[in-house]
Design an enzyme around this catalytic site. Structure first.
Site, PDB file in Angstrom:
ATOM      1  N   ASP A  24      89.661   5.577  24.309  1.00  0.00           N
ATOM      2  CA  ASP A  24      88.324   5.487  24.917  1.00  0.00           C
ATOM      3  C   ASP A  24      88.414   5.556  26.444  1.00  0.00           C
ATOM      4  O   ASP A  24      89.428   5.180  27.030  1.00  0.00           O
ATOM      5  CB  ASP A  24      87.668   4.168  24.476  1.00  0.00           C
ATOM      6  CG  ASP A  24      86.163   4.183  24.707  1.00  0.00           C
ATOM      7  OD1 ASP A  24      85.574   5.288  24.834  1.00  0.00           O
ATOM      8  OD2 ASP A  24      85.570   3.091  24.769  1.00  0.00           O
ATOM      9  N   ASN A  72      79.887  10.318  17.028  1.00  0.00           N
ATOM     10  CA  ASN A  72      80.006  11.180  18.214  1.00  0.00           C
ATOM     11  C   ASN A  72      79.278  12.517  18.040  1.00  0.00           C
ATOM     12  O   ASN A  72      78.985  13.194  19.024  1.00  0.00           O
ATOM     13  CB  ASN A  72      81.479  11.435  18.570  1.00  0.00           C
ATOM     14  CG  ASN A  72      82.197  10.229  19.140  1.00  0.00           C
ATOM     15  OD1 ASN A  72      83.404  10.070  18.959  1.00  0.00           O
ATOM     16  ND2 ASN A  72      81.497   9.354  19.848  1.00  0.00           N
TER      17      ASN A  72
HETATM   18  C1  IPE Z   1      84.978   5.436  19.739  1.00  0.00           C
HETATM   19  O1  IPE Z   1      84.572   5.547  21.057  1.00  0.00           O
HETATM   20  C2  IPE Z   1      85.269   6.798  19.172  1.00  0.00           C
HETATM   21  C3  IPE Z   1      86.435   7.470  19.729  1.00  0.00           C
HETATM   22  C4  IPE Z   1      87.261   7.012  20.619  1.00  0.00           C
HETATM   23  C5  IPE Z   1      86.685   8.774  19.176  1.00  0.00           C
HETATM   24  P1  IPE Z   1      83.039   5.595  21.457  1.00  0.00           P
HETATM   25  O2  IPE Z   1      83.004   5.740  22.937  1.00  0.00           O
HETATM   26  O3  IPE Z   1      82.320   6.632  20.680  1.00  0.00           O
HETATM   27  O4  IPE Z   1      82.506   4.168  20.997  1.00  0.00           O
HETATM   28  P2  IPE Z   1      81.325   3.278  21.550  1.00  0.00           P
HETATM   29  O5  IPE Z   1      80.102   4.140  21.566  1.00  0.00           O
HETATM   30  O6  IPE Z   1      81.690   2.853  22.936  1.00  0.00           O
HETATM   31  O7  IPE Z   1      81.240   2.118  20.618  1.00  0.00           O
HETATM   32  C1  IPE Z   2      86.586   8.792  24.202  1.00  0.00           C
HETATM   33  O1  IPE Z   2      86.055   8.796  25.495  1.00  0.00           O
HETATM   34  C2  IPE Z   2      86.567  10.176  23.589  1.00  0.00           C
HETATM   35  C3  IPE Z   2      85.529  10.356  22.546  1.00  0.00           C
HETATM   36  C4  IPE Z   2      84.735   9.427  22.090  1.00  0.00           C
HETATM   37  C5  IPE Z   2      85.401  11.689  21.992  1.00  0.00           C
HETATM   38  P1  IPE Z   2      84.515   8.672  25.756  1.00  0.00           P
HETATM   39  O2  IPE Z   2      83.917  10.038  25.819  1.00  0.00           O
HETATM   40  O3  IPE Z   2      83.861   7.734  24.809  1.00  0.00           O
HETATM   41  O4  IPE Z   2      84.501   8.035  27.213  1.00  0.00           O
HETATM   42  P2  IPE Z   2      83.514   6.921  27.762  1.00  0.00           P
HETATM   43  O5  IPE Z   2      83.602   5.747  26.841  1.00  0.00           O
HETATM   44  O6  IPE Z   2      82.142   7.528  27.793  1.00  0.00           O
HETATM   45  O7  IPE Z   2      84.039   6.614  29.122  1.00  0.00           O
HETATM   46 MG    MG Z   3      83.543   5.736  24.810  1.00  0.00          MG
END
Ligand code: IPE
Ligand code: IPE
Ligand code: MG
Length: 267
Positions: A24, A72
């Site tokens: 993340d 996502n």
């Molecule tokens: C979890 O991260 C999914 C992945 C890392 C692929 P998200 O960024 O989607 O989760 P939330 O929205 O912060 O809970």
């Molecule tokens: C994790 O990084 C990757 C995916 C969920 C695909 P994020 O895209 O969630 O990054 P933040 O949480 O918005 O910084």
């Molecule tokens: Mg995230």
């Protein structure tokens, strides 16, 4: 502080057999640098390469990476499109490193929802690496823990409807057998990067007794030193699985493991 290994305990004993990571913080990493979010995802792919190599060298048997959740899909279409394109580039770029290092690539989630231009090369590399024995690298793609449990429940219900299984015979093993992860041991350690302390629908069933480690580092900056910190903390923990410390020290068997059972009787 990390407790030193006891003479009978080697470093390998203290490593997680199965490490799962919620990668993340890509978006924030980019935004903090005035870059588009996709630049963070691109940098995140380099971190995947770095950490996969490190885990392979360390001898971790199973590495499972949360790359794209079911939820996502609801992100802006441009971001979803860029992520799919990056996934394709990842499969193309990592091909040699996966095959040369005896890594088996696997995937969990609703893979059929991925666009064909990604699914094809992904499946091809999964098939090509299927006999590799060095490490199992599992990508969670279009994955949701609740969705996985619903799928398992439907599978069990169908077997009961067909008269193949009695409702009373349904146990933890029956549920586990309906999950995507039948070939994987449960994760021993879950790392989530970027400071969030939640599981976000990842491996809800399988994480029952996993140790959790939350790192403040954004995923694109996650490196070997940060991985080593997480592994050292894991190695110093006592995993009790519901037992007392004294029982653990005495080698009492875990109560969460099902005892060998009689073959499931049909109705
Ligand atoms: C979890 O991260 C999914 C992945 C890392 C692929 P998200 O960024 O989607 O989760 P939330 O929205 O912060 O809970
Ligand atoms: C994790 O990084 C990757 C995916 C969920 C695909 P994020 O895209 O969630 O990054 P933040 O949480 O918005 O910084
Ligand atoms: Mg995230």
């Amino acid at each position: 502080m990390t407790a030193p290994p006891t003479p009978t305990q080697t470093l390998a004993d203290r490593l997680p057999r199965h490490l799962a990571i919620i990668m993340d913080g890509n978006g924030r990493w980019a935004e903090e640098r005035g870059l588009p979010r996709v630049a963070g995802h691109r940098a995140g792919a380099d971190a995947v390469d770095r950490i996969t190599t490190a885990c392979r060298e360390l001898g971790i048997g199973y590495l499972t990476l949360y790359a794209f959740s079911e939820q996502n899909w609801a992100r802006p279409p441009e971001e979803v499109g860029a992520l799919m394109q990056l996934l394709l580039e990842y499969v193309q770029k990592e091909r040699a490193q996966i095959l040369d290092n005896n890594i088996r690539l696997s995937a969990i989630g609703e893979i059929d929802r991925l666009p064909l231009f990604v699914r094809g090369p992904l499946r091809e590399l999964m098939d090509r690496s299927a006999a590799n024995t060095g490490m199992v690298l599992t990508l969670a793609l279009s994955y949701g823990g609740r969705e996985e449990l619903v799928r398992a429940a439907r599978h069990i219900a169908r077997r009961v409807e067909r008269g193949e299984l009695r409702a009373d015979a349904v146990d933890a093993d029956t549920v586990a057998a309906g999950l995507y992860t039948t070939d994987l041991p449960d994760p021993d350690l879950l790392i989530r990067t970027s400071g969030e302390e939640r599981v976000s629908n990842f491996l809800l069933w399988q994480l029952a007794y996993a140790e959790l480690h939350f790192s403040p580092v954004r995923w694109p900056d996650f490196d070997r030193a940060e991985l080593a910190r997480a592994l050292a903390q894991y190695g110093a923990r006592e995993r009790r699985f519901g037992l007392t410390s004294a029982q653990v020290a005495a080698g009492t068997p875990r109560a969460d493991r099902a005892a060998p059972k009689e073959t499931a009787r049909p109705c």
